[in-house]
Motif scaffolding. Structure first.
Motif, short mmCIF file in Angstrom:
data_model
loop_
_atom_site.label_atom_id
_atom_site.label_comp_id
_atom_site.label_asym_id
_atom_site.label_seq_id
_atom_site.Cartn_x
_atom_site.Cartn_y
_atom_site.Cartn_z
N THR A 199 72.95 -5.87 -1.18
CA THR A 199 73.11 -7.21 -1.76
C THR A 199 71.76 -7.89 -1.88
O THR A 199 71.45 -8.50 -2.91
N MET A 200 70.94 -7.79 -0.84
CA MET A 200 69.60 -8.38 -0.87
C MET A 200 68.79 -7.78 -2.02
O MET A 200 68.12 -8.51 -2.77
N GLN A 201 68.86 -6.47 -2.17
CA GLN A 201 68.12 -5.80 -3.25
C GLN A 201 68.64 -6.23 -4.62
O GLN A 201 67.85 -6.44 -5.54
N ALA A 202 69.94 -6.37 -4.74
CA ALA A 202 70.54 -6.74 -6.02
C ALA A 202 70.09 -8.12 -6.50
O ALA A 202 70.01 -8.35 -7.71
N VAL A 203 69.80 -9.02 -5.56
CA VAL A 203 69.34 -10.36 -5.94
C VAL A 203 67.83 -10.51 -5.81
O VAL A 203 67.28 -11.59 -5.99
N GLY A 204 67.16 -9.41 -5.50
CA GLY A 204 65.70 -9.41 -5.47
C GLY A 204 65.09 -10.13 -4.29
O GLY A 204 63.98 -10.67 -4.40
N MET A 205 65.77 -10.14 -3.16
CA MET A 205 65.22 -10.79 -1.97
C MET A 205 65.12 -9.76 -0.84
O MET A 205 66.05 -9.00 -0.62
N ASP A 206 64.00 -9.80 -0.15
CA ASP A 206 63.79 -8.87 0.95
C ASP A 206 63.54 -9.69 2.21
O ASP A 206 62.43 -10.15 2.47
N VAL A 207 64.59 -9.91 2.98
CA VAL A 207 64.50 -10.65 4.24
C VAL A 207 64.81 -9.66 5.35
O VAL A 207 65.70 -8.81 5.21
N GLU A 208 64.06 -9.74 6.43
CA GLU A 208 64.30 -8.83 7.56
C GLU A 208 65.74 -8.97 8.03
O GLU A 208 66.31 -10.07 8.04
N LEU A 209 66.32 -7.86 8.44
CA LEU A 209 67.71 -7.82 8.87
C LEU A 209 67.76 -7.27 10.30
O LEU A 209 67.13 -6.27 10.61
N LYS A 210 68.51 -7.99 11.17
CA LYS A 210 68.64 -7.56 12.56
C LYS A 210 70.10 -7.58 12.97
O LYS A 210 70.79 -8.57 12.76
N GLN A 211 70.55 -6.49 13.58
CA GLN A 211 71.89 -6.44 14.13
C GLN A 211 71.86 -7.12 15.48
O GLN A 211 70.90 -6.96 16.25
#
Length: 185
Positions: free
Chosen positions: A17-29
């Motif tokens: 989803t992040m890639q589809a909207v062109g945003m790259d935010v760090e993701l943490k579980q």
């Protein structure tokens, strides 16, 4: 058969989803008990697999986990878009956090000034939530991620949580003010 809704699967859904909207935010579980959240200080999105699974089932309008995650991801990205505004409230946010940490629940809910601070925090959170949802809605319109009706259902469900907690505390505040007015008179 192994449950397909494991951490890696959900992480892939969020990242796609992040890639589809062109945003790259760090993701943490994490295991915070919050389905997804945006940490504006650390500039990352956190997600709790178990809570995401539960929260998606709490929807009055049944939707797939995949759609739910897409919508909530766009919402968290909406917070990231609003990061500067969030950072501008950092000193007040920390002040409220420290005050809450140094007082008991009894004190927070039985002292007019402390309860007024909780109301202020609710109001700040609601503004930030509404702004994040507006930003998410713009992302959804631009990138055509999900049906608008489904988006609105998740948005309404999410905002209701914040608004109902605010209304509960506001009601308690109004009762406390009225009680104090009677005692003074």
């Amino acid at each position: 058969m192994k449950n397909k809704y494991n951490e890696k699967y959900i992480q892939r859904l969020i990242k796609s989803t992040m890639q589809a909207v062109g945003m790259d935010v760090e993701l943490k579980q994490d295991n915070s008990g919050i389905n997804m959240s945006y940490n504006f200080i650390g500039d990352y999105v956190g997600f709790d697999v178990d809570r995401l699974l539960e929260a998606s089932k709490e929807m009055q309008t049944p939707i797939s986990l995949e759609l739910y995650i897409k919508i909530i991801t766009m919402h968290e990205l909406g917070h990231a878009i609003d990061r500067d505004a969030l950072l501008n409230t950092l000193s007040r946010t920390l002040e409220i956090f420290d005050t809450k940490k140094s007082h008991s629940l009894y004190e927070l809910y039985n002292n007019i000034e402390l309860l007024a601070m909780l109301i202020e925090e609710h109001e700040m959170n609601i503004v930030f939530e509404e702004t994040a949802w507006e930003n998410a809605q713009n992302l959804n319109k631009e990138f055509q991620m999900v049906d608008e009706e489904i988006f609105e259902a998740v948005k309404a469900h999410s905002l209701e949580t914040y608004k109902s907690l605010y209304e509960e505390d506001l009601h308690l505040y109004e009762e406390l003010v009225a009680l104090q007015s009677v005692q003074i008179a």
